[in-house]
Motif scaffolding. Structure first.
Motif, mmCIF file in Angstrom:
data_model
loop_
_atom_site.group_PDB
_atom_site.id
_atom_site.type_symbol
_atom_site.label_atom_id
_atom_site.label_comp_id
_atom_site.label_asym_id
_atom_site.label_seq_id
_atom_site.Cartn_x
_atom_site.Cartn_y
_atom_site.Cartn_z
ATOM 1 N N GLY A 269 -2.495 -40.129 13.410
ATOM 2 C CA GLY A 269 -2.669 -38.766 12.928
ATOM 3 C C GLY A 269 -3.361 -37.894 13.963
ATOM 4 N N PRO A 270 -3.936 -36.792 13.545
ATOM 5 C CA PRO A 270 -4.609 -35.899 14.487
ATOM 6 C C PRO A 270 -5.925 -36.491 14.982
ATOM 7 C CG PRO A 270 -4.951 -35.134 12.243
ATOM 8 C CD PRO A 270 -3.985 -36.281 12.156
ATOM 9 N N ARG A 271 -6.392 -35.993 16.123
ATOM 10 C CA ARG A 271 -7.702 -36.388 16.623
ATOM 11 C C ARG A 271 -8.770 -35.615 15.845
ATOM 12 N NH1 ARG A 271 -6.652 -39.382 21.143
ATOM 13 N NH2 ARG A 271 -4.689 -38.892 22.205
ATOM 14 N N PRO A 272 -9.931 -36.216 15.645
ATOM 15 C CA PRO A 272 -10.965 -35.548 14.841
ATOM 16 C C PRO A 272 -11.560 -34.306 15.498
ATOM 17 C CG PRO A 272 -11.808 -37.580 15.793
ATOM 18 C CD PRO A 272 -10.343 -37.559 16.057
ATOM 19 N N SER A 273 -11.412 -34.185 16.816
ATOM 20 C CA SER A 273 -11.933 -33.011 17.528
ATOM 21 C C SER A 273 -11.215 -32.877 18.857
ATOM 22 C CB SER A 273 -13.442 -33.145 17.764
ATOM 23 O OG SER A 273 -13.695 -34.080 18.806
ATOM 24 N N ASP A 274 -11.516 -31.792 19.582
ATOM 25 C CA ASP A 274 -10.910 -31.610 20.905
ATOM 26 C C ASP A 274 -11.862 -32.068 22.019
ATOM 27 O OD1 ASP A 274 -12.821 -29.593 20.922
ATOM 28 O OD2 ASP A 274 -11.455 -28.032 21.637
ATOM 29 N N SER A 275 -12.784 -32.979 21.691
ATOM 30 C CA SER A 275 -13.656 -33.566 22.702
ATOM 31 C C SER A 275 -12.812 -34.162 23.816
ATOM 32 C CB SER A 275 -14.511 -34.687 22.102
ATOM 33 O OG SER A 275 -15.198 -34.264 20.980
ATOM 34 N N PHE A 276 -13.305 -34.034 25.051
ATOM 35 C CA PHE A 276 -12.494 -34.491 26.172
ATOM 36 C C PHE A 276 -13.374 -34.781 27.371
ATOM 37 C CE2 PHE A 276 -9.962 -33.552 30.028
ATOM 38 C CZ PHE A 276 -8.950 -34.487 29.863
ATOM 39 N N GLY A 277 -12.938 -35.752 28.161
ATOM 40 C CA GLY A 277 -13.541 -35.992 29.461
ATOM 41 C C GLY A 277 -14.775 -36.868 29.451
ATOM 42 N N TYR A 278 -15.409 -36.942 30.612
ATOM 43 C CA TYR A 278 -16.585 -37.792 30.805
ATOM 44 C C TYR A 278 -17.681 -37.520 29.778
ATOM 45 C CZ TYR A 278 -14.995 -39.133 35.545
ATOM 46 O OH TYR A 278 -14.319 -39.635 36.621
ATOM 47 N N SER A 279 -17.916 -36.259 29.471
ATOM 48 C CA SER A 279 -19.030 -35.887 28.594
ATOM 49 C C SER A 279 -18.625 -35.772 27.133
ATOM 50 C CB SER A 279 -19.621 -34.545 29.043
ATOM 51 O OG SER A 279 -18.658 -33.514 28.882
ATOM 52 N N ALA B 83 -17.311 -33.297 25.771
ATOM 53 C CA ALA B 83 -17.703 -31.958 25.331
ATOM 54 C C ALA B 83 -16.579 -31.323 24.515
ATOM 55 C CB ALA B 83 -18.019 -31.073 26.539
ATOM 56 N N LEU B 84 -16.953 -30.612 23.464
ATOM 57 C CA LEU B 84 -15.989 -29.811 22.713
ATOM 58 C C LEU B 84 -15.558 -28.622 23.562
ATOM 59 C CD1 LEU B 84 -17.852 -29.710 19.287
ATOM 60 C CD2 LEU B 84 -15.764 -30.994 19.776
ATOM 61 N N GLY B 85 -14.345 -28.150 23.341
ATOM 62 C CA GLY B 85 -13.839 -27.014 24.102
ATOM 63 C C GLY B 85 -14.728 -25.785 23.979
ATOM 64 N N SER B 86 -15.217 -25.510 22.761
ATOM 65 C CA SER B 86 -16.050 -24.320 22.551
ATOM 66 C C SER B 86 -17.397 -24.451 23.267
ATOM 67 C CB SER B 86 -16.273 -24.093 21.052
ATOM 68 O OG SER B 86 -16.877 -25.229 20.455
ATOM 69 N N THR B 87 -17.982 -25.650 23.242
ATOM 70 C CA THR B 87 -19.272 -25.859 23.912
ATOM 71 C C THR B 87 -19.096 -25.792 25.419
ATOM 72 O OG1 THR B 87 -19.809 -27.364 22.084
ATOM 73 C CG2 THR B 87 -21.337 -27.315 23.940
ATOM 74 N N TRP B 88 -17.973 -26.305 25.900
ATOM 75 C CA TRP B 88 -17.690 -26.252 27.332
ATOM 76 C C TRP B 88 -17.563 -24.800 27.805
ATOM 77 C CZ3 TRP B 88 -18.133 -30.043 30.764
ATOM 78 C CH2 TRP B 88 -17.597 -29.861 32.052
ATOM 79 N N LYS B 89 -16.927 -23.967 27.000
ATOM 80 C CA LYS B 89 -16.818 -22.541 27.344
ATOM 81 C C LYS B 89 -18.199 -21.895 27.429
ATOM 82 C CE LYS B 89 -12.210 -21.689 25.417
ATOM 83 N NZ LYS B 89 -11.452 -21.031 24.327
ATOM 84 N N SER B 90 -19.061 -22.238 26.488
ATOM 85 C CA SER B 90 -20.432 -21.700 26.513
ATOM 86 C C SER B 90 -21.159 -22.144 27.769
ATOM 87 C CB SER B 90 -21.213 -22.163 25.273
ATOM 88 O OG SER B 90 -20.639 -21.657 24.098
ATOM 89 N N TYR B 91 -20.970 -23.410 28.133
ATOM 90 C CA TYR B 91 -21.599 -23.943 29.349
ATOM 91 C C TYR B 91 -21.108 -23.205 30.586
ATOM 92 C CZ TYR B 91 -21.469 -26.987 33.463
ATOM 93 O OH TYR B 91 -21.518 -27.470 34.739
ATOM 94 N N LYS B 92 -19.805 -23.022 30.708
ATOM 95 C CA LYS B 92 -19.259 -22.358 31.895
ATOM 96 C C LYS B 92 -19.795 -20.939 32.024
ATOM 97 C CE LYS B 92 -14.750 -23.065 31.377
ATOM 98 N NZ LYS B 92 -13.320 -23.091 31.785
#
Length: 200
Positions: free
Chosen positions: A81-91, A93-102
């Motif tokens: 089924g679907p993934r529970p979130s869009d977390s990705f990569g080494y950390s 990080a969620l896409g929205s949190t990654w945007k805030s970080y950048k």
């Protein structure tokens, strides 16, 4: 000849993003990935988060897999089924949190599957935990709880009803302590290597 050519091609295609062979030893990781120590040290200097703490969080989140994603949920027990979130990569990080970080860190070209960017993100997030939640930047246990629950959730104490999460945070804290002891035996050597390559 053919075998060595095939190995070279594989190294070019996947070598940069390959997982370290021994993820339980921080010295082994940094000796194998010779630019990772310098990138982790840069994040430590920028955000004040100890290298063993950041590396222990990354180990828990992705086991140092560059393009890690959360496992898909199962429908009827076996259909992906679907993934529970869009977390990705080494950390993870969620896409929205990654945007805030950048935006906040001014690292607009940062990628979640780049180790240097991911370790900097973890350092940045731990700094936010220090600012927003008053967590000591060396307190791996509480930093991981805030990393998992978000600062709002941590401040509300959502982790208190999650014994499993508290156990995971304890495990991350133990790993950070182990990494710290290991790093004490090799950091001088790693720093010397960085100095040598910086000159030449």
């Amino acid at each position: 000849m053919r075998l060595s050519l095939a190995c070279c091609v594989l190294a070019l295609l996947g070598g940069c993003a390959s997982t370290p062979r021994n993820v339980d030893n921080i010295c082994s990781i940094f000796y194998e990935k010779d630019d990772w120590y310098e990138e982790a040290e840069d994040a430590r200097k920028e955000w004040g988060s100890p290298i063993p703490v950041m590396m222990a969080i990354m180990h828990q989140e992705s086991r140092f897999v560059a393009r890690a994603k959360p496992p898909r949920k199962k429908i009827l027990g076996f259909i992906p089924g679907p993934r529970p979130s869009d977390s990705f990569g080494y950390s993870q990080a969620l896409g929205s949190t990654w945007k805030s970080y950048k935006r906040d860190a001014g690292r607009y070209g940062a990628d979640r599957d780049d180790f240097g960017d991911a370790i900097d993100f973890i350092g940045w997030y731990n700094y936010q935990s220090y600012k927003r939640s008053g967590i000591n930047r060396a307190d791996t246990y509480r930093l991981y709880l805030a990393y998992h629950e978000g600062h709002g959730g941590y401040n509300r104490g959502t982790y208190r009803s999650k014994a499993w999460l508290q156990n995971v945070a304890k495990k991350v804290s133990r790993r950070a302590a182990s990494y710290s002891a290991q790093l004490a035996t090799c950091e001088e050597d790693l720093q010397d290597d960085g100095w040598f390559f910086g000159i030449f």
